[in-house]
Design a protein around this motif. Structure first.
Motif, PDB file in Angstrom:
ATOM      1  N   LYS A 145       0.852  -1.205   0.000  1.00 16.54           N
ATOM      2  CA  LYS A 145       0.000   0.000   0.000  1.00 16.54           C
ATOM      3  C   LYS A 145       0.883   1.249   0.000  1.00 16.54           C
ATOM      4  CE  LYS A 145      -1.729   1.580   4.044  1.00 16.54           C
ATOM      5  NZ  LYS A 145      -1.396   2.984   4.319  1.00 16.54           N
TER       6      LYS A 145
ATOM      7  N   LEU B 244       0.597   3.981  -3.248  1.00 15.55           N
ATOM      8  CA  LEU B 244       0.037   5.337  -3.146  1.00 15.55           C
ATOM      9  C   LEU B 244       0.988   6.387  -3.734  1.00 15.55           C
ATOM     10  CD1 LEU B 244      -1.708   5.167   0.378  1.00 15.55           C
ATOM     11  CD2 LEU B 244      -2.617   4.555  -1.881  1.00 15.55           C
TER      12      LEU B 244
ATOM     13  N   LEU C  35      -3.730   8.218  14.546  1.00 17.91           N
ATOM     14  CA  LEU C  35      -2.438   7.993  15.226  1.00 17.91           C
ATOM     15  C   LEU C  35      -1.932   9.251  15.910  1.00 17.91           C
ATOM     16  CD1 LEU C  35      -0.775   5.925  12.392  1.00 17.91           C
ATOM     17  CD2 LEU C  35      -2.077   5.108  14.342  1.00 17.91           C
TER      18      LEU C  35
ATOM     19  N   ILE D 138       2.248  18.641   8.391  1.00 21.86           N
ATOM     20  CA  ILE D 138       3.065  18.535   7.159  1.00 21.86           C
ATOM     21  C   ILE D 138       4.096  19.662   7.119  1.00 21.86           C
ATOM     22  CG2 ILE D 138       1.277  17.329   5.821  1.00 21.86           C
ATOM     23  CD1 ILE D 138       0.669  20.026   4.449  1.00 21.86           C
TER      24      ILE D 138
ATOM     25  N   LEU E 285       7.222  19.660   7.672  1.00 23.22           N
ATOM     26  CA  LEU E 285       8.485  19.299   6.983  1.00 23.22           C
ATOM     27  C   LEU E 285       8.304  19.370   5.462  1.00 23.22           C
ATOM     28  CD1 LEU E 285       9.516  16.243   9.191  1.00 23.22           C
ATOM     29  CD2 LEU E 285      10.366  18.593   9.352  1.00 23.22           C
ATOM     30  N   HIS E 286       7.109  18.970   5.008  1.00 24.22           N
ATOM     31  CA  HIS E 286       6.828  19.055   3.566  1.00 24.22           C
ATOM     32  C   HIS E 286       6.868  20.531   3.137  1.00 24.22           C
ATOM     33  CE1 HIS E 286       4.672  14.963   3.400  1.00 24.22           C
ATOM     34  NE2 HIS E 286       4.841  15.183   4.682  1.00 24.22           N
TER      35      HIS E 286
ATOM     36  N   VAL F 259       8.894   9.854   6.034  1.00 24.77           N
ATOM     37  CA  VAL F 259       8.673   9.105   4.793  1.00 24.77           C
ATOM     38  C   VAL F 259       7.948   9.984   3.782  1.00 24.77           C
ATOM     39  CG1 VAL F 259       7.460   7.124   3.791  1.00 24.77           C
ATOM     40  CG2 VAL F 259       8.650   6.895   5.984  1.00 24.77           C
ATOM     41  N   GLY F 260       6.834  10.555   4.185  1.00 23.83           N
ATOM     42  CA  GLY F 260       6.021  11.355   3.258  1.00 23.83           C
ATOM     43  C   GLY F 260       6.752  12.582   2.763  1.00 23.83           C
TER      44      GLY F 260
ATOM     45  N   GLU G 294      12.973   4.014   3.856  1.00 23.51           N
ATOM     46  CA  GLU G 294      12.029   2.904   3.694  1.00 23.51           C
ATOM     47  C   GLU G 294      12.090   2.298   2.292  1.00 23.51           C
ATOM     48  OE1 GLU G 294      10.823   4.184   7.611  1.00 23.51           O
ATOM     49  OE2 GLU G 294      11.777   5.088   5.895  1.00 23.51           O
TER      50      GLU G 294
ATOM     51  N   THR H   1       7.233   1.070  12.954  1.00 31.63           N
ATOM     52  CA  THR H   1       6.086   1.396  13.816  1.00 31.63           C
ATOM     53  C   THR H   1       4.842   0.620  13.400  1.00 31.63           C
ATOM     54  OG1 THR H   1       4.599   3.173  14.513  1.00 31.63           O
ATOM     55  CG2 THR H   1       5.659   3.462  12.390  1.00 31.63           C
TER      56      THR H   1
ATOM     57  N   PHE I 222       4.849   7.611  16.343  1.00 24.99           N
ATOM     58  CA  PHE I 222       3.545   8.286  16.455  1.00 24.99           C
ATOM     59  C   PHE I 222       3.159   8.492  17.919  1.00 24.99           C
ATOM     60  CE2 PHE I 222       2.436   8.697  12.157  1.00 24.99           C
ATOM     61  CZ  PHE I 222       2.844   7.568  11.482  1.00 24.99           C
TER      62      PHE I 222
ATOM     63  N   ARG J 148      -0.331   5.711  19.178  1.00 20.95           N
ATOM     64  CA  ARG J 148      -0.359   4.441  18.432  1.00 20.95           C
ATOM     65  C   ARG J 148      -1.035   3.315  19.233  1.00 20.95           C
ATOM     66  NH1 ARG J 148       2.242   2.794  13.062  1.00 20.95           N
ATOM     67  NH2 ARG J 148       0.230   1.877  12.611  1.00 20.95           N
TER      68      ARG J 148
HETATM   69  C1  EPZ Z   1       4.187   6.760   6.281  1.00 16.74           C
HETATM   70  O1  EPZ Z   1       3.387   7.769   6.876  1.00 16.74           O
HETATM   71  C2  EPZ Z   1       3.275   5.548   6.159  1.00 16.74           C
HETATM   72  N1  EPZ Z   1       2.148   5.898   5.306  1.00 16.74           N
HETATM   73  C3  EPZ Z   1       2.801   5.124   7.548  1.00 16.74           C
HETATM   74  O2  EPZ Z   1       2.018   3.934   7.381  1.00 16.74           O
HETATM   75  C4  EPZ Z   1       4.014   4.784   8.394  1.00 16.74           C
HETATM   76  O3  EPZ Z   1       3.582   4.443   9.701  1.00 16.74           O
HETATM   77  C5  EPZ Z   1       4.935   6.018   8.459  1.00 16.74           C
HETATM   78  O4  EPZ Z   1       5.302   6.410   7.118  1.00 16.74           O
HETATM   79  C6  EPZ Z   1       6.209   5.748   9.242  1.00 16.74           C
HETATM   80  O5  EPZ Z   1       6.910   4.701   8.642  1.00 16.74           O
HETATM   81  C7  EPZ Z   1       2.318   5.881   3.970  1.00 16.74           C
HETATM   82  O6  EPZ Z   1       3.400   5.647   3.466  1.00 16.74           O
HETATM   83  C8  EPZ Z   1       1.099   6.174   3.138  1.00 16.74           C
HETATM   84  P1  EPZ Z   1       6.125  10.182   8.454  1.00 16.74           P
HETATM   85  P2  EPZ Z   1       3.917   9.299   6.919  1.00 16.74           P
HETATM   86  O7  EPZ Z   1       6.045  11.402   7.615  1.00 16.74           O
HETATM   87  O8  EPZ Z   1       4.629   9.627   5.662  1.00 16.74           O
HETATM   88  C9  EPZ Z   1       5.716  13.388  11.967  1.00 16.74           C
HETATM   89  C10 EPZ Z   1       0.198   2.535   7.663  1.00 16.74           C
HETATM   90  O9  EPZ Z   1      -0.212   1.942   8.666  1.00 16.74           O
HETATM   91  N2  EPZ Z   1       5.767  14.404  10.895  1.00 16.74           N
HETATM   92  O10 EPZ Z   1       7.381   9.395   8.471  1.00 16.74           O
HETATM   93  O11 EPZ Z   1       2.803  10.160   7.345  1.00 16.74           O
HETATM   94  C11 EPZ Z   1       4.355  12.717  12.002  1.00 16.74           C
HETATM   95  O12 EPZ Z   1       3.462  13.496  12.794  1.00 16.74           O
HETATM   96  C12 EPZ Z   1       0.643   3.978   7.764  1.00 16.74           C
HETATM   97  O13 EPZ Z   1       0.330   2.018   6.533  1.00 16.74           O
HETATM   98  C13 EPZ Z   1       5.873  15.754  11.244  1.00 16.74           C
HETATM   99  O14 EPZ Z   1       5.931  16.104  12.427  1.00 16.74           O
HETATM  100  O15 EPZ Z   1       4.970   9.169   8.109  1.00 16.74           O
HETATM  101  C14 EPZ Z   1       4.642  11.389  12.626  1.00 16.74           C
HETATM  102  O16 EPZ Z   1       4.652  11.518  14.038  1.00 16.74           O
HETATM  103  C15 EPZ Z   1       0.393   4.520   9.139  1.00 16.74           C
HETATM  104  N3  EPZ Z   1       5.882  16.690  10.266  1.00 16.74           N
HETATM  105  C16 EPZ Z   1       6.051  11.059  12.156  1.00 16.74           C
HETATM  106  O17 EPZ Z   1       6.620  12.309  11.692  1.00 16.74           O
HETATM  107  C17 EPZ Z   1       5.822  16.348   8.932  1.00 16.74           C
HETATM  108  O18 EPZ Z   1       5.867  17.256   8.075  1.00 16.74           O
HETATM  109  C18 EPZ Z   1       6.091  10.012  11.042  1.00 16.74           C
HETATM  110  O19 EPZ Z   1       5.633  10.632   9.917  1.00 16.74           O
HETATM  111  C19 EPZ Z   1       5.719  14.976   8.604  1.00 16.74           C
HETATM  112  C20 EPZ Z   1       5.702  14.022   9.595  1.00 16.74           C
END
Ligand code: EPZ
Length: 417
Positions: free
Chosen positions: A22, A26, A118, A123, A125-126, A164-165, A189, A305, A329, A332
């Motif tokens: 998934k 995406l 969660l 966003i 960082l984006h 990741v995002g 990842e 996670t 998170f 969680r």
């Molecule tokens: C991706 O989410 C996955 N989703 C998540 O999977 C996964 O748990 C996560 O990466 C960590 O590996 C997809 O790929 C669609 P992050 P993402 O940006 O990109 C904080 C599942 O179950 N953060 O690494 O949202 C955020 O709040 C899902 O399939 C900021 O503070 O994860 C979080 O606490 C759940 N500011 C942490 O970083 C930002 O600008 C992890 O976020 C971005 C993130």
């Protein structure tokens, strides 16, 4: 509302093929926006999040088909650059379209992403990365406008957290930007490597994925191509945890063992036998699971996670005390209260969960709180005595294709009603 009905106590035996990932599908679907023409994404899992992404592509003006796990996306008729509010709020990860729309159109509008089950999912960082690439960001009431009047420029970006995002969005914005972009402290990842493989096959120049530093040399345009999604490491971990808790023995087909090293070592610490041969994983549970004193979730290649809820559910029947520390998170462990309805002995303090193994679980009615929390309830229900009823399974359908069918193939008594 559909529910899952599980008659527990049957050990899983047999073979199962792991679905496409998934969290790779995406961003890949978003990336097709960067290529004018028709792209093909194969081994795409039939999930509600994938259908939501296809709906976004259609809303943007693309023509899409989805037949036998293959998606075709014709972006030649793309006109819109706004992600619809209802879809943005429905699926938080639709923020991944931002970088692709900016790369294609030079501007984009999204609604402010809500939090999710969660915890807050900002966003920031984006946004700060895109600002460094020449994007003007205007946060309005309820939505955010992004505009790159002089086009996207390459930039040096230091991520304070290996998001990741954010890593994916920066790559998507950078592949056709003018100049070079370097991402320091990038996420590693496997899904990011899969995205880079697709983009490079379209003519992009993305180097260093899987390491802390990713360098992207902007190119003028990308050509359409076809790509096969890697298999889903978290779904693979789900079937292994389900086998572990029911004392079974299975073979996973189409699994990528190198994506599961941290998870597999936890399974082995719990007494499971994990044999990886090519794209197969032979998995055998012990008579009784041992506890795992300490598990810390972290960024890849550490323990993911998303596998935390799966392992925690499995350890409810281990002998001894296990501790899971969630470092990614904030919120969680919402599913733990539902797990306790089945007789699990778990204490949660903030980001720490302490599991005291019990001899048996007993069936109950429970409801999913989020995607992987829902999978944890299924895992516990498979081992609980009696019939467990799981409600709100729309969470599970976001990430698992035909979970009832696949578990039944392995001998479980699972029905969707
Ligand atoms: C991706 O989410 C996955 N989703 C998540 O999977 C996964 O748990 C996560 O990466 C960590 O590996 C997809 O790929 C669609 P992050 P993402 O940006 O990109 C904080 C599942 O179950 N953060 O690494 O949202 C955020 O709040 C899902 O399939 C900021 O503070 O994860 C979080 O606490 C759940 N500011 C942490 O970083 C930002 O600008 C992890 O976020 C971005 C993130």
């Amino acid at each position: 509302m559909p529910k899952l009905l599980i008659n527990g106590g049957r050990s899983l035996q047999g073979q199962v093929t792991v679905q496409g990932a998934k969290n790779s599908a995406l961003p890949l679907l978003a990336a097709t926006v960067l290529c004018k023409g028709t792209s093909y994404i194969h081994n795409c899992p039939k999930l509600s999040d994938v259908y939501a992404s296809i709906n976004i592509l259609k809303y943007l003006g693309c023509k899409c088909t989805f037949v036998n796990n293959s998606v075709s996306v014709d972006t030649s008729t793309l006109v819109c650059r706004r992600i619809p509010d209802r879809l943005m709020l429905k699926m938080r990860s639709s923020v991944i379209f931002l970088g692709a729309i900016l790369g294609r159109c030079g501007n984009a509008v999204i609604s402010s992403p809500g939090g999710c089950e969660l915890g807050p999912r900002p966003i920031d960082l984006h946004i700060s990365a895109l600002r460094r690439m020449g994007v003007i960001v205007k946060e309005k009431h309820g939505f955010i406008e992004f505009d790159a009047p002089n086009g996207l420029m390459g930039a040096e970006i230091n991520l304070s957290f290996a998001s990741v995002g954010a890593t994916e969005n920066i790559i998507l914005a950078a592949v056709t930007a003018s100049g070079t972009t370097v991402i320091h402290n990038a996420a590693k990842e496997p899904e990011i490597c899969d995205l880079a493989d697709f983009l490079n096959s379209c003519g992009a120049r993305v180097n260093g994925v899987g390491s802390d530093t990713i360098t992207i040399y902007g190119v003028n345009k990308l050509k359409c191509t076809s790509h096969t999604v890697i298999s889903d490491r978290i779904v693979a971990a789900t079937y292994m945890a389900a086998t572990a808790i029911t004392g079974g023995e299975i073979v996973l087909n189409d699994a990528i063992a190198s994506h599961l090293t941290a998870v597999n070592s936890v399974f082995e610490e719990a007494g499971c036998i994990v044999k990886c041969i090519g794209k197969k994983i032979h998995f055998k549970a012990p008579k009784r699971l041992s506890s795992v004193p300490k598990i810390r979730t972290t960024i890849h290649p550490g323990f993911p996670t998303d596998a935390g809820p799966l392992i925690l559910a499995m350890l409810t029947l281990s002998c001894g005390t296990s501790i899971i520390i969630e470092n990614i998170f904030e919120n969680r462990f919402r599913y733990v209260d539902e797990l306790k309805r089945l007789g699990a002995n778990i204490k949660v303090e903030g980001r720490v969960a302490v599991v005291e193994g019990v001899r048996s679980l007993s069936s109950a009615s429970c409801k999913c709180t989020d995607l992987r929390g829902g999978a944890a309830l299924v895992i516990a229900g498979l081992a609980a005595n009696g019939t467990t009823i799981i409600d709100d399974i729309y969470h599970i359908k976001r990430g698992y294709e035909k979970i009832d069918y696949n578990l039944s193939l392995l001998g479980a008594d699972v029905k969707e009603i």
